[in-house]
Design an enzyme around this catalytic site. Structure first.
Site, PDB file in Angstrom:
ATOM      1  N   HIS A 159      95.417 -44.181  11.625  1.00 37.59           N
ATOM      2  CA  HIS A 159      96.188 -44.656  12.779  1.00 37.59           C
ATOM      3  C   HIS A 159      95.990 -43.646  13.910  1.00 37.59           C
ATOM      4  O   HIS A 159      95.977 -42.434  13.673  1.00 37.59           O
ATOM      5  CB  HIS A 159      97.665 -44.766  12.387  1.00 37.59           C
ATOM      6  CG  HIS A 159      98.556 -44.961  13.570  1.00 37.59           C
ATOM      7  ND1 HIS A 159      98.380 -45.997  14.447  1.00 37.59           N
ATOM      8  CD2 HIS A 159      99.607 -44.234  14.040  1.00 37.59           C
ATOM      9  CE1 HIS A 159      99.295 -45.912  15.408  1.00 37.59           C
ATOM     10  NE2 HIS A 159     100.046 -44.848  15.181  1.00 37.59           N
ATOM     11  N   ASN A 176      97.479 -45.013  21.740  1.00 37.95           N
ATOM     12  CA  ASN A 176      98.106 -45.555  20.531  1.00 37.95           C
ATOM     13  C   ASN A 176      98.475 -47.021  20.782  1.00 37.95           C
ATOM     14  O   ASN A 176      99.393 -47.308  21.545  1.00 37.95           O
ATOM     15  CB  ASN A 176      99.357 -44.726  20.209  1.00 37.95           C
ATOM     16  CG  ASN A 176     100.053 -45.170  18.940  1.00 37.95           C
ATOM     17  OD1 ASN A 176      99.747 -46.225  18.381  1.00 37.95           O
ATOM     18  ND2 ASN A 176     101.009 -44.372  18.477  1.00 37.95           N
ATOM     19  N   CYS A 233     103.821 -48.561  13.613  1.00 35.00           N
ATOM     20  CA  CYS A 233     102.414 -48.137  13.540  1.00 35.00           C
ATOM     21  C   CYS A 233     101.800 -48.351  12.158  1.00 35.00           C
ATOM     22  O   CYS A 233     100.589 -48.306  11.993  1.00 35.00           O
ATOM     23  CB  CYS A 233     102.291 -46.677  13.963  1.00 35.00           C
ATOM     24  SG  CYS A 233     102.839 -46.425  15.656  1.00 35.00           S
TER      25      CYS A 233
HETATM   26  N1  ACO Z   1     102.938 -33.836  30.466  1.00 38.13           N
HETATM   27  C1  ACO Z   1     103.223 -32.523  30.656  1.00 38.13           C
HETATM   28  N2  ACO Z   1     104.136 -31.879  29.932  1.00 38.13           N
HETATM   29  C2  ACO Z   1     104.809 -32.579  29.010  1.00 38.13           C
HETATM   30  C3  ACO Z   1     104.593 -33.947  28.782  1.00 38.13           C
HETATM   31  C4  ACO Z   1     103.615 -34.571  29.577  1.00 38.13           C
HETATM   32  N3  ACO Z   1     103.296 -35.880  29.435  1.00 38.13           N
HETATM   33  N4  ACO Z   1     105.405 -34.377  27.810  1.00 38.13           N
HETATM   34  C5  ACO Z   1     106.115 -33.313  27.420  1.00 38.13           C
HETATM   35  N5  ACO Z   1     105.777 -32.232  28.144  1.00 38.13           N
HETATM   36  C6  ACO Z   1     106.307 -30.880  28.071  1.00 38.13           C
HETATM   37  C7  ACO Z   1     107.632 -30.809  27.389  1.00 38.13           C
HETATM   38  O1  ACO Z   1     108.659 -31.095  28.291  1.00 38.13           O
HETATM   39  C8  ACO Z   1     107.668 -29.381  26.889  1.00 38.13           C
HETATM   40  O2  ACO Z   1     108.028 -28.542  27.947  1.00 38.13           O
HETATM   41  P1  ACO Z   1     108.999 -27.300  27.673  1.00 38.13           P
HETATM   42  O3  ACO Z   1     108.255 -26.404  26.689  1.00 38.13           O
HETATM   43  O4  ACO Z   1     109.167 -26.712  29.032  1.00 38.13           O
HETATM   44  O5  ACO Z   1     110.243 -27.882  27.077  1.00 38.13           O
HETATM   45  C9  ACO Z   1     106.209 -29.093  26.544  1.00 38.13           C
HETATM   46  O6  ACO Z   1     105.426 -30.076  27.252  1.00 38.13           O
HETATM   47  C10 ACO Z   1     105.915 -29.194  25.073  1.00 38.13           C
HETATM   48  O7  ACO Z   1     106.533 -30.354  24.569  1.00 38.13           O
HETATM   49  P2  ACO Z   1     106.422 -30.772  23.055  1.00 38.13           P
HETATM   50  O8  ACO Z   1     107.220 -32.028  22.849  1.00 38.13           O
HETATM   51  O9  ACO Z   1     106.694 -29.609  22.180  1.00 38.13           O
HETATM   52  O10 ACO Z   1     104.875 -31.118  22.994  1.00 38.13           O
HETATM   53  P3  ACO Z   1     104.050 -31.477  21.733  1.00 38.13           P
HETATM   54  O11 ACO Z   1     102.929 -30.548  21.573  1.00 38.13           O
HETATM   55  O12 ACO Z   1     104.921 -31.763  20.533  1.00 38.13           O
HETATM   56  O13 ACO Z   1     103.418 -32.871  22.178  1.00 38.13           O
HETATM   57  C11 ACO Z   1     103.734 -35.201  21.811  1.00 38.13           C
HETATM   58  C12 ACO Z   1     104.255 -33.956  22.501  1.00 38.13           C
HETATM   59  C13 ACO Z   1     102.338 -35.489  22.319  1.00 38.13           C
HETATM   60  C14 ACO Z   1     104.669 -36.377  22.134  1.00 38.13           C
HETATM   61  C15 ACO Z   1     103.694 -34.968  20.277  1.00 38.13           C
HETATM   62  O14 ACO Z   1     104.929 -34.439  19.843  1.00 38.13           O
HETATM   63  C16 ACO Z   1     103.373 -36.200  19.504  1.00 38.13           C
HETATM   64  O15 ACO Z   1     102.292 -36.729  19.550  1.00 38.13           O
HETATM   65  N6  ACO Z   1     104.344 -36.675  18.689  1.00 38.13           N
HETATM   66  C17 ACO Z   1     104.124 -37.854  17.893  1.00 38.13           C
HETATM   67  C18 ACO Z   1     104.693 -38.960  18.637  1.00 38.13           C
HETATM   68  C19 ACO Z   1     103.967 -40.241  18.434  1.00 38.13           C
HETATM   69  O16 ACO Z   1     102.766 -40.315  18.374  1.00 38.13           O
HETATM   70  N7  ACO Z   1     104.737 -41.303  18.389  1.00 38.13           N
HETATM   71  C20 ACO Z   1     104.150 -42.601  18.365  1.00 38.13           C
HETATM   72  C21 ACO Z   1     104.654 -43.481  17.332  1.00 38.13           C
HETATM   73  S1  ACO Z   1     104.706 -42.747  15.781  1.00 38.13           S
HETATM   74  C22 ACO Z   1     103.180 -42.618  15.351  1.00 38.13           C
HETATM   75  O17 ACO Z   1     102.359 -43.372  15.836  1.00 38.13           O
HETATM   76  C23 ACO Z   1     102.802 -41.609  14.393  1.00 38.13           C
END
Ligand code: ACO
Length: 329
Positions: free
Chosen positions: A256, A286, A116
């Site tokens: 980004h 993204n 990214c």
């Molecule tokens: N739909 C519904 N529920 C979901 C989903 C979904 N798509 N995905 C995860 N969940 C659930 C999880 O299983 C979890 O359930 P649980 O509490 O029963 O275990 C709950 O939602 C919370 O999960 P978290 O992972 O804590 O959710 P979070 O608020 O962290 O959001 C996300 C997840 C959106 C992936 C976030 O962590 C994020 O954006 N991380 C950065 C990742 C990223 O952008 N990577 C791309 C490349 S790097 C970059 O570009 C910066």
């Protein structure tokens, strides 16, 4: 001796027509529109459906639009740098394919892999060739067909990404505008918090790696979120400090587009108000190396010569960085 500086003289883009909405994803994995919008800010993303087209095609389309806008003949281009994690082939470089597709026969071309942060790394690389006097016109492209490495049975990743490309032309600046300076960082992620397990030289493709779905992106979302929020905000403050910029001096934050919450945390730490932040994650998700040039494209009619832009990114690697641009058009 006067210091050469590179400027962005044109921006082009390419977005596939197909819109994959959150509602459609609800039918594919256990998720829902409300969860995706509140946790990420994404409503839909574009997907390149044509199986005969990939990253090179999108990069070439974005490049052609930039060349036309700048009225630059492809033969004038000295260098093509293309940032991607979804190259058409492992080799040759996608940049070489683009060079041929757009007829930039006098250019040398190579890919750059920094996830990214790829576009920012490529922008600095392209600018350095101009600053050193080794190139007069450079094409910098960020392009990714993320749908090619997404597991559409994995709700942790498939909701986040989309396909798209952006391109800029760099030329020598003849005034005090242009790409002023950049800061880049890397922290090798040997824990593999964000990676594609197979397909490289360590785990070449086998029937087993395919069956185990190891050619798709895997990530520890929470770990990446924490790192990204900290990294992008820290480096944005670092570039402001380096250039003695206050929040009032910053006309635009060009972040980004990984997660709306990461973008908002960065803007808050910088003290920059939301009206000065480019956000299009709702429409495109993204697009990895595509996000920053796609923002520049969407906002280019609102930018004025001399505007102070802070470009900032964080991505797999881990890689992160920020660039200070004084807008030239
Ligand atoms: N739909 C519904 N529920 C979901 C989903 C979904 N798509 N995905 C995860 N969940 C659930 C999880 O299983 C979890 O359930 P649980 O509490 O029963 O275990 C709950 O939602 C919370 O999960 P978290 O992972 O804590 O959710 P979070 O608020 O962290 O959001 C996300 C997840 C959106 C992936 C976030 O962590 C994020 O954006 N991380 C950065 C990742 C990223 O952008 N990577 C791309 C490349 S790097 C970059 O570009 C910066």
């Amino acid at each position: 001796m006067s210091i050469k500086r590179a400027k962005i003289s044109a921006v082009g883009h390419y977005l596939p027509e197909y819109r994959l909405t959150n509602f459609e994803l609800e039918k594919m994995v256990d998720t829902n529109d409300e969860w995706i919008r509140t946790r990420t800010g994404i409503s839909e993303r574009r997907i390149l459906k044509d199986p005969d087209k990939a990253t090179a095609f999108m990069g070439a389309e974005a490049a052609k639009e930039a060349l036309e806008e700048a009225s630059v003949d492809p033969l004038e281009i000295d260098l093509v740098v293309l940032a991607t994690v979804t190259p058409d082939y492992l080799f040759p470089a996608t940049a070489c394919l683009v060079q041929e597709m757009i007829g930039a026969k006098n250019a040398f071309a190579f890919d750059l892999s920094a996830a990214c942060s790829g576009f920012l790394y490529a922008l600095s690389t392209g600018a350095s060739f101009i600053e050193a006097g080794n190139a007069k016109k450079v094409l910098v492209i960020g392009a990714d067909k993320m749908s090619s490495i997404l597991d559409y049975t994995d709700r942790n990743t498939c909701i986040l990404f989309g396909d798209g490309a952006g391109a800029v032309i760099l030329e020598e600046s003849d005034d005090d505008t242009g790409i002023i300076n950049s800061i880049h960082h890397t922290e090798g992620d040997t824990n593999c918090s964000l990676y594609q397990h197979a397909g490289g030289s360590l785990n070449p493709a086998t029937a087993e790696t395919v069956a185990a779905r190891q050619h798709y992106i895997t990530q520890d979302g929470r770990a990446v979120f924490k790192k990204a929020t900290m990294g992008m905000a820290d480096v944005s403050l670092e570039i402001m400090k380096k250039n003695n910029l206050t929040a009032d001096d910053v006309d635009w934050l060009v972040p980004h587009q990984a997660n709306l919450r990461i973008i908002e945390a960065t803007a808050n730490r910088m003290g920059v108000t939301s009206d000065k932040v480019m956000i299009n994650i709702n429409k495109y998700g993204n697009t990895t190396a595509g996000t920053i040039p796609l923002c520049l494209y969407d906002w280019k009619n609102k930018l004025n010569k001399g505007d102070n832009l802070v470009l900032a990114a964080f991505g797999g690697g881990f890689t992160w960085g920020a660039t200070y641009v004084k807008w030239s058009m």
